[in-house]
Design a protein around this motif. Structure first.
Motif, PDB file in Angstrom:
ATOM      1  N   VAL A 100      -3.959  11.200   0.772  1.00 53.06           N
ATOM      2  CA  VAL A 100      -2.991  10.984   0.772  1.00 53.06           C
ATOM      3  C   VAL A 100      -2.040  11.483   1.952  1.00 53.06           C
ATOM      4  O   VAL A 100      -2.318  11.221   2.880  1.00 53.06           O
ATOM      5  N   TYR A 101      -2.061  12.987   1.394  1.00 55.55           N
ATOM      6  CA  TYR A 101      -2.171  14.386   2.467  1.00 55.55           C
ATOM      7  C   TYR A 101      -2.350  15.223   2.856  1.00 55.55           C
ATOM      8  O   TYR A 101      -3.856  15.718   1.736  1.00 55.55           O
ATOM      9  N   GLU A 102      -2.337  15.552   4.078  1.00 54.35           N
ATOM     10  CA  GLU A 102      -3.450  16.808   4.471  1.00 54.35           C
ATOM     11  C   GLU A 102      -2.128  18.034   4.008  1.00 54.35           C
ATOM     12  O   GLU A 102      -2.017  18.346   4.091  1.00 54.35           O
TER      13      GLU A 102
ATOM     14  N   GLY B 251      -0.933  21.066   4.391  1.00 49.19           N
ATOM     15  CA  GLY B 251       0.122  21.489   6.044  1.00 49.19           C
ATOM     16  C   GLY B 251       0.840  20.286   6.309  1.00 49.19           C
ATOM     17  O   GLY B 251       1.819  19.995   6.942  1.00 49.19           O
ATOM     18  N   GLN B 252       0.895  18.866   5.839  1.00 56.36           N
ATOM     19  CA  GLN B 252       1.078  18.012   6.291  1.00 56.36           C
ATOM     20  C   GLN B 252       2.266  17.859   5.667  1.00 56.36           C
ATOM     21  O   GLN B 252       2.139  17.767   4.724  1.00 56.36           O
ATOM     22  N   PRO B 253       3.750  17.624   6.406  1.00 48.71           N
ATOM     23  CA  PRO B 253       4.937  16.667   5.749  1.00 48.71           C
ATOM     24  C   PRO B 253       4.724  15.879   4.234  1.00 48.71           C
ATOM     25  O   PRO B 253       4.357  14.852   4.613  1.00 48.71           O
ATOM     26  N   ILE B 254       5.789  15.689   3.369  1.00 54.00           N
ATOM     27  CA  ILE B 254       5.257  14.878   2.193  1.00 54.00           C
ATOM     28  C   ILE B 254       6.771  14.004   1.961  1.00 54.00           C
ATOM     29  O   ILE B 254       7.691  14.714   2.582  1.00 54.00           O
ATOM     30  N   VAL B 255       6.552  12.912   2.100  1.00 48.35           N
ATOM     31  CA  VAL B 255       8.194  12.025   1.788  1.00 48.35           C
ATOM     32  C   VAL B 255       9.661  13.004   2.568  1.00 48.35           C
ATOM     33  O   VAL B 255      10.258  13.508   2.120  1.00 48.35           O
ATOM     34  N   SER B 256       8.864  12.645   4.162  1.00 49.78           N
ATOM     35  CA  SER B 256      10.018  13.519   5.316  1.00 49.78           C
ATOM     36  C   SER B 256       9.549  12.619   6.404  1.00 49.78           C
ATOM     37  O   SER B 256      10.510  13.629   7.422  1.00 49.78           O
TER      38      SER B 256
ATOM     39  N   TRP C 153       7.535   6.294   0.139  1.00 51.59           N
ATOM     40  CA  TRP C 153       7.090   6.975   0.446  1.00 51.59           C
ATOM     41  C   TRP C 153       7.553   7.959   1.464  1.00 51.59           C
ATOM     42  O   TRP C 153       7.331   8.555   1.926  1.00 51.59           O
ATOM     43  N   GLY C 154       8.827   7.311   1.561  1.00 49.70           N
ATOM     44  CA  GLY C 154       9.437   9.242   2.911  1.00 49.70           C
ATOM     45  C   GLY C 154       8.713   9.004   3.749  1.00 49.70           C
ATOM     46  O   GLY C 154       8.790  10.126   4.359  1.00 49.70           O
ATOM     47  N   GLY C 155       8.204   7.798   4.690  1.00 50.58           N
ATOM     48  CA  GLY C 155       7.064   8.382   5.629  1.00 50.58           C
ATOM     49  C   GLY C 155       7.681   6.598   6.835  1.00 50.58           C
ATOM     50  O   GLY C 155       7.920   6.291   6.428  1.00 50.58           O
ATOM     51  N   SER C 156       7.951   7.607   8.096  1.00 50.80           N
ATOM     52  CA  SER C 156       8.333   6.989   8.857  1.00 50.80           C
ATOM     53  C   SER C 156       7.693   7.035  10.294  1.00 50.80           C
ATOM     54  O   SER C 156       7.973   8.616  10.387  1.00 50.80           O
ATOM     55  N   SER C 157       7.668   6.494  11.383  1.00 50.73           N
ATOM     56  CA  SER C 157       7.264   7.516  12.541  1.00 50.73           C
ATOM     57  C   SER C 157       9.136   7.804  12.770  1.00 50.73           C
ATOM     58  O   SER C 157      10.073   6.943  12.587  1.00 50.73           O
ATOM     59  N   VAL C 158       9.530   7.784  13.879  1.00 48.06           N
ATOM     60  CA  VAL C 158      11.097   8.199  14.272  1.00 48.06           C
ATOM     61  C   VAL C 158      11.539   6.722  15.060  1.00 48.06           C
ATOM     62  O   VAL C 158      12.724   5.975  14.965  1.00 48.06           O
ATOM     63  N   TYR C 159      10.424   6.240  15.596  1.00 49.61           N
ATOM     64  CA  TYR C 159      11.545   4.625  15.656  1.00 49.61           C
ATOM     65  C   TYR C 159      11.715   3.782  13.653  1.00 49.61           C
ATOM     66  O   TYR C 159      12.183   2.984  14.064  1.00 49.61           O
TER      67      TYR C 159
ATOM     68  N   PRO D 126       0.717  -1.179  -0.028  1.00 51.45           N
ATOM     69  CA  PRO D 126       0.446  -0.508  -0.287  1.00 51.45           C
ATOM     70  C   PRO D 126       0.837   1.662  -0.262  1.00 51.45           C
ATOM     71  O   PRO D 126       1.970   1.442   0.018  1.00 51.45           O
ATOM     72  N   ASP D 127       0.049   2.115   0.049  1.00 56.98           N
ATOM     73  CA  ASP D 127       1.474   3.501   0.042  1.00 56.98           C
ATOM     74  C   ASP D 127       1.246   3.761   1.545  1.00 56.98           C
ATOM     75  O   ASP D 127       0.884   3.895   2.390  1.00 56.98           O
TER      76      ASP D 127
END
Length: 384
Positions: free
Chosen positions: A262-264, A266-271, A227-233, A187-188
């Motif tokens: 996918v993004y709201e 103001g939300q960071p993208i691929v960050s 998608w450059g998306g992760s939690s700090v973990y 998935p995305d």
């Protein structure tokens, strides 16, 4: 006003900022000279690393200071009150006027090489890798490829891939390198909310197969997570496995149609795990270092397979980018493999031309190809 608000605070650079040589300052015999700015509302005097700062306007001071190494400490001090701020700032001198190609979502090229393992005498008989071989032969270009473990339908995965071409991959590892991207395309945002162990598991799955297929010399300690998306973990898992730098868009969503759902706004993208405030600061820089997590974030300036970035518009895009020196000291692009194939829903017939146009522009404008691992001077690190 609180005591914290009274203390000198750096406006530029800030903690974790990265200078890209002459894009951010003047190169001298002593090092890179930059102009620092400090906010100190009630101060009469400010020094930066012992240099007396000049009052620019009420509460704002500037001082020219020298960065004499890759890692530098800057101290802004109010000597009358003996209070100040100390920050860590970097200079990636090797990055100045360098560029880099990256590929995301790579799996079909491996599948094709495997299917033709008894017919191909070289990996560059694969039509996709041949594009970058041609760019390398003509312009010296380097490419880093972020790989999936398996195809979307699961019919092929890296465990099936032949290793008969490992010596050729190794022989070309100086300019053709690989790392983990994700398990598969969908998935995305697959790792946005995943745990440390879940990210680690998929990373090791891909990396272990890549080591078998392309050899350790072709692996790098930099990647772009899908998608450059992760939690700090998730970021910590990648760092623990040896990844020193993560590539990111470092932009905010502003309601663009193609990000809806996918993004709201103001939300960071691929960050990755970075906050909105961190992304806002890094958006117009080439790099930023999260010093708490010991991770370098490297900006991806352009998505070369973007629908509106046709081959005849690549040069104009780069002309515009180069007019902003602090954003273009080091230039990275990303292109996604699947857009190369005629059977893909978003096939782009000028795919090859986009890559060659960018490489040509870079050469004509004095940019030279580079490995991100070499730029951050961590190429001695090992990916587990």
């Amino acid at each position: 006003m609180s005591r914290t608000e009274e203390r000198p605070q750096f406006i530029f650079p800030i903690q974790g900022d990265v200078m890209v040589g002459q894009a951010d300052g003047v190169l001298t015999d002593e090092g890179l000279q930059i102009r620092s700015l400090v906010k100190a509302a009630n101060a009469q005097r400010i020094t930066v690393n012992g240099v007396e700062a000049k009052r620019e306007e009420a509460g704002i001071f500037s001082a020219k200071v020298i960065l004499d190494g890759r890692v530098n400490r800057l101290e802004a001090l109010d000597p009358d009150k003996n209070q100040g701020q100390t920050i860590t700032v970097y200079n990636f001198q090797k990055a100045y006027h360098k560029y880099r190609f990256t590929v995301d979502d790579f799996i079909r090229g491996f599948e094709d090489i495997h299917l033709h393992r008894n017919e191909y005498s070289s990996i560059f008989e694969n039509p996709y890798l041949k594009i970058f071989k041609d760019a390398h032969d003509k312009y010296g270009s380097k490419v880093h490829i972020n790989a999936f473990y398996e195809t979307g339908d699961g019919s092929f995965d890296l465990s099936q891939m032949t290793d008969r071409f490992r010596d050729e991959f190794t022989a070309n590892a100086e300019w053709l390198s690989f790392s983990f991207h994700a398990r598969r395309e969908h998935p995305d945002l697959p790792y946005q909310d995943k745990s440390y162990d879940e990210v680690k598991k998929d990373c090791l799955l891909v990396t272990n197969e890549l080591r078998r297929i392309v050899g350790s010399a072709a692996l790098r300690n930099t990647t772009t997570l899908h998608w450059g998306g992760s939690s700090v973990y998730g970021t910590r898992a990648l760092r623990a496995l040896g990844y020193r730098a993560l590539c990111a868009y470092l932009i905010l969503c502003h309601g663009e149609d193609y990000y809806k759902g996918v993004y709201e706004d103001g939300q960071p993208i691929v960050s990755y795990h970075l906050s909105r405030e961190q992304v806002e600061h890094a958006e117009h820089r080439c790099f930023w270092v999260d010093t708490e997590e010991d991770v370098v974030f490297a900006k991806l300036h352009m998505v070369l397979n973007a629908g509106d970035l046709t081959a005849n518009r690549v040069e104009a895009f780069l002309d515009d980018l180069s007019a902003r020196p602090t954003e273009s000291g080091f230039i990275q692009m990303v292109i996604h493999e699947q857009h190369f194939y005629p059977d893909y829903v978003a096939y782009e017939p000028d795919y090859r031309q986009r890559i060659m146009m960018m490489a040509d522009w870079m050469q004509r404008h004095g940019y030279t190809p580079a490995s991100l691992s070499d730029i951050i001077e961590e190429n001695e690190a090992t990916v587990i």
